[in-house]
Design an enzyme around this catalytic site. Structure first.
Site, mmCIF file in Angstrom:
data_model
loop_
_atom_site.group_PDB
_atom_site.id
_atom_site.type_symbol
_atom_site.label_atom_id
_atom_site.label_comp_id
_atom_site.label_asym_id
_atom_site.label_seq_id
_atom_site.Cartn_x
_atom_site.Cartn_y
_atom_site.Cartn_z
ATOM 1 N N ASP A 12 42.309 31.081 40.951
ATOM 2 C CA ASP A 12 41.937 31.251 42.219
ATOM 3 C C ASP A 12 40.943 30.233 42.519
ATOM 4 O O ASP A 12 41.357 29.089 42.920
ATOM 5 C CB ASP A 12 41.284 32.607 42.168
ATOM 6 C CG ASP A 12 41.170 33.171 43.785
ATOM 7 O OD1 ASP A 12 41.720 32.594 44.603
ATOM 8 O OD2 ASP A 12 40.771 34.332 43.829
ATOM 9 N N ASP B 162 46.046 34.913 34.268
ATOM 10 C CA ASP B 162 47.022 35.246 34.940
ATOM 11 C C ASP B 162 46.924 34.811 36.243
ATOM 12 O O ASP B 162 48.290 34.327 36.932
ATOM 13 C CB ASP B 162 46.610 36.947 35.207
ATOM 14 C CG ASP B 162 45.017 37.129 35.401
ATOM 15 O OD1 ASP B 162 44.313 36.053 35.502
ATOM 16 O OD2 ASP B 162 44.753 38.357 35.744
ATOM 17 N N ASP C 201 45.076 43.727 37.626
ATOM 18 C CA ASP C 201 44.411 44.729 38.312
ATOM 19 C C ASP C 201 43.657 44.671 39.684
ATOM 20 O O ASP C 201 43.345 43.681 40.046
ATOM 21 C CB ASP C 201 43.231 45.535 37.195
ATOM 22 C CG ASP C 201 41.943 44.616 37.345
ATOM 23 O OD1 ASP C 201 42.181 43.419 37.294
ATOM 24 O OD2 ASP C 201 40.857 45.034 37.375
ATOM 25 N N LYS D 253 41.084 40.590 30.866
ATOM 26 C CA LYS D 253 42.268 41.328 30.427
ATOM 27 C C LYS D 253 43.466 41.006 31.117
ATOM 28 O O LYS D 253 44.596 41.284 30.451
ATOM 29 C CB LYS D 253 42.124 42.845 30.740
ATOM 30 C CG LYS D 253 40.729 43.350 30.185
ATOM 31 C CD LYS D 253 40.578 45.142 30.449
ATOM 32 C CE LYS D 253 39.406 45.492 30.359
ATOM 33 N NZ LYS D 253 38.984 46.698 30.792
HETATM 34 P P1 IMP Z 1 38.706 32.611 39.964
HETATM 35 O O1 IMP Z 1 37.366 32.612 39.168
HETATM 36 O O2 IMP Z 1 38.220 32.660 41.474
HETATM 37 O O3 IMP Z 1 39.627 31.457 39.793
HETATM 38 O O4 IMP Z 1 39.196 33.866 39.697
HETATM 39 C C1 IMP Z 1 40.033 34.104 38.794
HETATM 40 C C2 IMP Z 1 40.308 35.405 38.383
HETATM 41 O O5 IMP Z 1 40.061 36.288 39.350
HETATM 42 C C3 IMP Z 1 41.576 35.824 37.767
HETATM 43 O O6 IMP Z 1 41.647 35.617 36.347
HETATM 44 C C4 IMP Z 1 41.773 37.237 38.155
HETATM 45 O O7 IMP Z 1 41.321 38.086 37.012
HETATM 46 C C5 IMP Z 1 40.906 37.382 39.230
HETATM 47 N N1 IMP Z 1 41.997 37.697 40.313
HETATM 48 C C6 IMP Z 1 41.990 36.574 41.329
HETATM 49 N N2 IMP Z 1 43.069 36.871 42.123
HETATM 50 C C7 IMP Z 1 43.172 38.030 41.961
HETATM 51 C C8 IMP Z 1 44.123 38.569 42.520
HETATM 52 O O8 IMP Z 1 45.207 38.426 43.600
HETATM 53 N N3 IMP Z 1 44.483 40.105 42.143
HETATM 54 C C9 IMP Z 1 43.768 40.604 40.998
HETATM 55 N N4 IMP Z 1 42.834 39.577 40.022
HETATM 56 C C10 IMP Z 1 42.721 38.397 40.900
HETATM 57 MG MG MG Z 2 41.803 37.195 34.722
#
Ligand code: IMP
Ligand code: MG
Length: 191
Positions: free
Chosen positions: A114, A111, A170, A54
């Site tokens: 990470d 968004d 969120d 979302k």
């Molecule tokens: P990744 O798979 O570790 O790259 O995570 C990406 C997803 O984790 C993003 O799409 C966000 O939904 C969530 N995410 C990563 N960092 C944050 C944060 O600081 N706040 C909220 N959601 C986060």
């Molecule tokens: Mg996300």
């Protein structure tokens, strides 16, 4: 500043929000990103923007209103986060795309990039459908936390550290409605 009770899983823990990016700063970056996309795709028939639900819904909604290239909007819902602030590493697809992307120019709108685990999962899925091009637009890039060799093509903000909320993003489904972006400090009950 917002300071609110965090109901679960750790009872008594409070969250304190600190302003990180104001709505004005966000608008400026969103316009800048749209301007670059408009240049890069000028003359193309249409691009398919895939918003990751979302978290990206507010960003995508703002971004498209500054795009002059024709776009088709689609969404995919992925989840890798449980109730905590670290990626679980296991990505689940909760809902799928509705438009074929074969031979199309595609931009994934996210968004936050990470660890890159979510994006790697999605890119692998999308590549199987043979798009003409596939790019990533992330509002926030936490590049130093990357576990996968993934680079965003369009980035709004580079963030070194911190967990953020607001502008669609969120923590445990809270704070998406805030118009600005905040970092969350998790406070122990005695602080
Ligand atoms: P990744 O798979 O570790 O790259 O995570 C990406 C997803 O984790 C993003 O799409 C966000 O939904 C969530 N995410 C990563 N960092 C944050 C944060 O600081 N706040 C909220 N959601 C986060
Ligand atoms: Mg996300």
């Amino acid at each position: 500043m917002w300071s609110l009770e965090h109901p679960s899983p750790s009872r008594g823990v409070k969250e304190r929000l600190r302003l990180l990016y104001s709505r004005e700063q966000i608008t400026e970056r969103v316009k800048m990103l749209a301007g670059t996309i408009n240049q890069d795709y000028s003359g193309r028939q249409e691009i398919i923007l895939i918003g990751i639900l979302k978290g990206a819904f507010v960003f995508l909604a703002d971004l498209i209103r500054h795009l002059t290239v024709p776009v088709i909007i689609d969404f995919i819902q992925l989840s890798s986060y449980g109730a905590y602030t670290q990626s679980s590493g296991q990505v689940m697809k909760l809902s799928d795309l509705h438009h074929p992307i074969r031979e199309k120019d595609v931009i994934v709108v996210e968004d936050i990039l990470d660890s890159g685990l979510t994006m790697r999962f999605l890119l692998e899925e999308l590549q199987k459908q043979h798009p003409r091009s596939l790019k990533i637009c992330a509002l926030i890039d936490k590049r130093h936390r990357r576990l996968m060799p993934i680079e965003a093509d369009y980035v709004g903000f580079h963030l070194e550290e911190g967990f953020v909320v607001g502008y669609g993003i969120d923590y445990n489904e809270k704070y998406r409605q805030l118009p600005d972006i905040y970092t969350v400090e998790f406070l122990s009950p005695q602080s």
